[in-house]
Design an enzyme around this catalytic site. Structure first.
Site, PDB file in Angstrom:
ATOM      1  CB  SER A 118      -1.144  -0.154   1.125  1.00 31.37           C
ATOM      2  OG  SER A 118      -1.786  -1.096   1.196  1.00 31.37           O
TER       3      SER A 118
ATOM      4  CB  ILE B 153       0.659   3.275   4.302  1.00 32.68           C
ATOM      5  CG1 ILE B 153      -0.511   2.820   3.412  1.00 32.68           C
ATOM      6  CG2 ILE B 153       0.206   4.294   5.413  1.00 32.68           C
ATOM      7  CD1 ILE B 153      -1.283   4.165   2.705  1.00 32.68           C
TER       8      ILE B 153
ATOM      9  CG  HIS C  75       1.077   1.806   8.681  1.00 35.53           C
ATOM     10  ND1 HIS C  75      -0.242   2.021   8.234  1.00 35.53           N
ATOM     11  CD2 HIS C  75       1.655   1.122   7.761  1.00 35.53           C
ATOM     12  CE1 HIS C  75      -0.494   1.187   7.119  1.00 35.53           C
ATOM     13  NE2 HIS C  75       0.489   0.499   6.952  1.00 35.53           N
TER      14      HIS C  75
ATOM     15  NE  ARG D  22      -1.377  -7.524   4.022  1.00 37.83           N
ATOM     16  CZ  ARG D  22      -2.281  -8.045   3.240  1.00 37.83           C
ATOM     17  NH1 ARG D  22      -2.483  -9.169   2.695  1.00 37.83           N
ATOM     18  NH2 ARG D  22      -3.292  -7.208   3.011  1.00 37.83           N
TER      19      ARG D  22
ATOM     20  CB  ILE E 243       9.617  -7.849   7.148  1.00 35.95           C
ATOM     21  CG1 ILE E 243      10.666  -8.243   7.793  1.00 35.95           C
ATOM     22  CG2 ILE E 243       9.356  -6.241   7.224  1.00 35.95           C
ATOM     23  CD1 ILE E 243      10.683  -7.688   9.484  1.00 35.95           C
TER      24      ILE E 243
ATOM     25  CB  CYS F  53       5.059   7.078 -21.326  1.00 32.12           C
ATOM     26  SG  CYS F  53       3.686   6.970 -20.193  1.00 32.12           S
TER      27      CYS F  53
ATOM     28  CB  CYS G 192      -0.516   7.757 -19.849  1.00 30.22           C
ATOM     29  SG  CYS G 192      -1.547   6.884 -21.084  1.00 30.22           S
TER      30      CYS G 192
ATOM     31  CB  CYS H 173       4.963   4.184 -24.334  1.00 31.51           C
ATOM     32  SG  CYS H 173       4.446   3.425 -22.582  1.00 31.51           S
TER      33      CYS H 173
END
Lengths: 485, 422
Positions: A46, A48, A50, A311, A336, A400, A402, A442
């Protein structure tokens, strides 16, 4: 091949550690069986940082999470990779959720997380108007941040490499024996010797551990599936939105990425094969339904891709970090999983400290800074773009469309210290193909540039190493030639 | 930074941009510039080496490159400046256009009028949410076509195709001709979205099965694709358990829809249609922003290049009229999708004011399903103003009707609605 220290695993933990060790007078190599660094859990998560309210007080997870989160802003600044403190809300829908959020709040305070507050549904919607009306309570976490996990890992690897760390990819550890004060590591690419050995091998860490230790760990790959949405749609949320966590993890998030996309996910399902990152229909449907609890207006219309990552869940649910008890000069970072990305810089410092102490290493006098990295073309002002194209005409060629990635940036991605050797490797370093057409336009050009820079045939270019070749032959080699021309 | 004025700047040097340039020039504007991102003009036609182009416009059947060359030659003959290998980075509502290339670097143009002619792109695999691995060997049909026809490479030996769009059908034949085995084509809808002639000439003639109401539900393969699973779908397009079929293949081509490429248009804040995914335009192809026009596949996806050219020629003329201050001044009324109709273009129409000559207006749309012997009816407010019988209407073929100038002249200030009555 003789080294002082060999790190197994070129994910975010291994590369963080390699970078820490590269600042000492010692010879370090990183080996990984994958085709590129950052090929396992570190590339598909994700992203993140935390804040640290989620991990139980006194656990390793809590300790390294909080410390890692503290290290992140300066680390990302030093490596010139994106870091954005966008904040987070953990939202709840019931009185039970409210109790859980209170517990998380108290846990966060105990863990030392700053600026936490409990708010009601109205206040949450004031901060994030697209939240479901059914949200009744939320934990507001202003210190939560987002990063690009792979850009970070590549930058860590590059910085380690310029300070002398060697990377051996497609190098799989088959056996490890400690003989006469040296680790003898048998791999598919020959034998390595090292005075010290560090296991940072993610979902494979238990397997590697069994080569050197009698203490057995069980790592269960826990797969998370995601949707990624087009960055052309306005961000539904400025913050990362978590739902109140349950037994299997932090639940499905709706969050911005540092590149301005929104993602939905992850799911959480235990699987057998840690290398299996397939997505599945049922789980993707589940993720979508869950995300709509947070964001009722979510539609499939803006999905540009789906992906999965695994994970490394250790059976006991906590990180295992430190010296391997029954093996000499062996260290490990095992189990981890989340908040592993957040914790990685702190885990690396901890392991480095142990190794420096045990091996009595001295710091180098001359530590090179992280290699300079130009601002991405897409983030430049017109003036900066004009200047860049004047200096290097390859900035004048957009490959590219986009993501507005230039030829200069694609060549740079290939020629970095730990450079890209495949289409996906270029994509993650410089973003061609990360946009809404997913490389439709691309990829042909990226393939040509790869062939040119690596001095190989186009037929040898792969999507992500191994047998993942893009093309199967040339028309001129077909029997009878091209029937049309 | 080089900053200069140009009367009409055309973004895109494919069939739409070239025809628009010709239209504008023939309407009396000389200061035109066509900007093309690829290194040559002609757009996607360059890789469409099959024939079937030009029957409507030139009354002869040509290959894509031949068709493109007709317009390229005309543009050269008319002396219209073009700039290839140049990418437009942004357009704003004041028609300030920023572009870049290797030779001149960054350039800024202040354009009197802008014509958006960027075409479309293919819907990618990722957008489909298909389960499985992320192996190599999965291409959009157009990408595969580029590998084969322009670069001389073979993308795979055993091929399955998802989606029966025209490019997918054409590639089924192309891959077969160059020695690859095409196992089948799956189409989620009960009908093909491609032209009927392509189904006959590209699938039937080669014995390639077409699985209607089927979709790919899973792809397999650790590194390179090893196989796909297809399943029949119900009326809600959900796979029906128990209908799975497996195919061992190393390549999956996708022809699952084209999407107008409107990132630049959105940067200019032009109003967009959710139905066509293109800008909303009036009968002169002008968008909601004055002086910004749109035509070709960036406006709505066409079936035949001939129609792209016709439409773009008109847009070019309209842009020239804008430069010459001859844009129509009439009252604007909306054109709405009625029963069975999707994506009416233009979405707005001007009722001519006194002294202005009315012109015929071509109205294009797609039916929402297949209709036989249906009637297309056009209403202005509650009044039926036009009705025509159509023997067959299918979503795969764009339908059009012409509202004659006498109808236009007598329009009331009320919305126009197009219905299909079966």
């Amino acid at each position: 091949m003789e080294y002082d220290i060999i790190v197994v695993g070129a994910g975010v933990v291994g590369c963080s550690l390699a970078r820490e060790l590269s600042m000492y007078n010692t010879n370090v190599a990183v080996i990984d069986k994958a085709y590129d660094v950052c090929d396992g859990s570190s590339k598909a998560n994700s992203g993140i940082v935390h804040a640290g309210y989620d991990a139980e007080w006194g656990s390793s997870k809590a300790k390294y999470n909080v410390e890692g989160a503290r290290l992140y802003p300066s680390l990302c600044a030093e490596l010139n990779v994106p870091y954005k403190r966008c904040g987070a809300l953990v939202v709840g829908f019931s009185d039970d959720d409210k109790e859980t959020l209170k517990r998380l709040y108290n846990q966060g305070i105990k863990n030392g997380v700053k600026e936490l507050s409990l708010i009601d549904g109205e206040e949450a919607r004031k901060l994030e108007p697209n939240l479901n009306k059914k949200v009744t309570c939320a934990l507001n976490v202003p210190t939560s941040a987002i990063i690009s996990p792979y850009e970070l890992t590549y930058a860590l690897a590059d910085h380690a490499a310029v300070n002398g760390v060697k990377f051996y990819l497609e190098t799989e550890l088959l056996d490890a024996q400690f003989v006469d004060g040296l680790w003898h590591l048998k791999t598919n690419k020959g034998e390595f010797t090292a005075k010290a050995f560090v296991n940072c091998s993610g979902v494979n860490a238990a397997k590697i551990n069994r080569l050197i230790s009698r203490k057995s760990y069980q790592i269960i790959p826990r797969r998370g599936e995601y949707y990624l949405l087009d960055r052309l749609i306005p961000l539904p949320f400025e913050r990362t939105i978590f739902q109140t966590p349950g037994r299997m993890g932090k639940g499905v998030l709706v969050s911005p990425t540092v590149h301005g996309n929104t993602f939905l996910g992850p799911s959480s399902n235990d699987i057998e094969d840690g290398s299996d990152t397939s997505t599945t229909v049922d789980v993707l449907n589940f993720v979508f339904d869950k995300a709509r609890l947070t964001w009722p207006e979510a539609t499939m219309r803006n999905v540009i891709t789906t992906f999965a990552g695994n994970r490394a869940h250790e059976d006991h649910g906590d990180f295992v970090i430190g010296r391997v008890e029954d093996a000499p000069k062996a260290y490990q970072a095992l189990g981890i999983e989340s908040p592993g990305l957040t914790a990685a810089p702190a885990i690396a410092v901890e392991l480095k400290n142990l190794i420096v102490e045990d091996m009595q290493l001295d710091k180098k006098d001359n530590i090179l800074p992280a290699p300079h990295r130009n601002k991405p073309f897409i983030d430049m002002t017109d003036e900066e773009r004009a200047e860049a194209a004047k200096k290097d005409p390859a900035y004048g060629k957009i490959v590219c469309r986009c993501e507005q990635v230039t030829e200069a940036e694609i060549r740079a991605a290939i020629n970095r210290p730990v450079g890209a050797r495949s289409i996906d490797a270029v994509k993650r370093r410089a973003r061609p193909g990360s946009g809404r057409c997913q490389g439709g336009f691309c990829s042909t050009r990226v393939m040509e540039i790869l062939a040119e820079e690596l001095k190989i045939s186009e037929l040898e270019v792969t999507k992500s190493g191994g047998e993942s070749k893009i093309l199967t032959g040339r028309i001129e080699d077909v029997e009878g030639g091209c029937p049309i021309c | 930074m080089l900053e200069k004025h140009v009367d009409i700047l055309i973004i895109g040097g494919g069939p739409a941009g070239l025809a628009a340039a010709i239209g504008a020039k023939e309407q009396g504007v000389d200061d035109i510039l066509v900007i093309e991102r690829e290194d040559s003009l002609g757009g996607i036609l360059g890789q469409c080496i099959h024939n079937g182009f030009g029957l409507h416009r030139f009354k002869v059947e040509m290959t894509g490159p031949e068709y493109a060359q007709m317009d390229i030659d005309k543009v050269r003959e008319l002396g219209i400046p073009t700039l290839c290998d140049t990418m437009v980075l942004s357009v704003d509502e004041n028609r300030r256009v920023v572009a870049i290339n290797k030779e001149q670097g960054l350039m800024v143009f202040n354009a009197g009028a802008v014509i958006l002619a960027m075409g479309c792109r293919e819907r990618p695999f990722g957008a489909l949410g298909i389960a499985g691995t992320r192996c190599s060997g999965i291409f959009s049909a157009g990408t595969a076509q580029k590998y084969v026809n322009l670069m001389g490479f073979i993308p795979g030996k055993k091929v399955f195709i998802l989606g029966s769009g025209d490019i997918g059908l054409i590639m089924a034949r192309r891959m077969t001709l160059q020695g690859s085995e095409v196992l089948g084509v799956a189409e989620i809808m009960p009908y093909s979205s491609g032209l009927n002639r392509n189904i006959v000439q590209c699938l039937d003639d080669y014995g390639i099965p077409l699985y209607l109401k089927h979709t790919v539900i899973e792809v397999r393969g650790k590194e390179r694709l090893e196989g796909v699973t297809i399943a029949e779908v119900d009326d809600m397009r959900k796979p029906i358990p128990g209908t799975e079929k497996h195919f061992d293949c190393d390549t999956l081509l996708l022809s699952v829809g084209l999407i107008p490429e409107n990132e630049l248009s959105q940067g200019a804040n032009v109003e967009m249609s959710n139905t066509t995914s293109g800008p909303i335009v009036d009968d002169e192809f002008q968008t909601s922003k004055a002086g910004i026009f749109a035509c070709g596949n960036v406006l709505h996806v066409h079936d035949l290049v001939d129609f792209v050219s016709d439409e773009s020629m008109k847009a070019g003329k309209a842009a020239a009229n804008f430069i010459n201050k001859k844009t129509k001044k009439g009252t604007i009324i909306n054109m709405l999708d009625g029963k069975g109709v999707r994506g009416v273009v233009p979405q707005k129409l001007k009722i001519p004011v006194d002294g202005e000559d009315a012109e015929n207006v071509q109205v294009m749309f797609r039916p929402d399903k297949v209709y036989e012997n249906a009637r297309v009816k056009v209403y202005n407010g509650d009044n039926e103003i036009y009705s025509v019988k159509k023997r067959i209407l299918a979503p795969g073929e764009m339908a059009d009707i012409i509202l004659k100038k006498d109808i236009i002249q007598n329009l009331q200030n009320a919305p126009i609605r197009v219905d299909i009555e079966s």
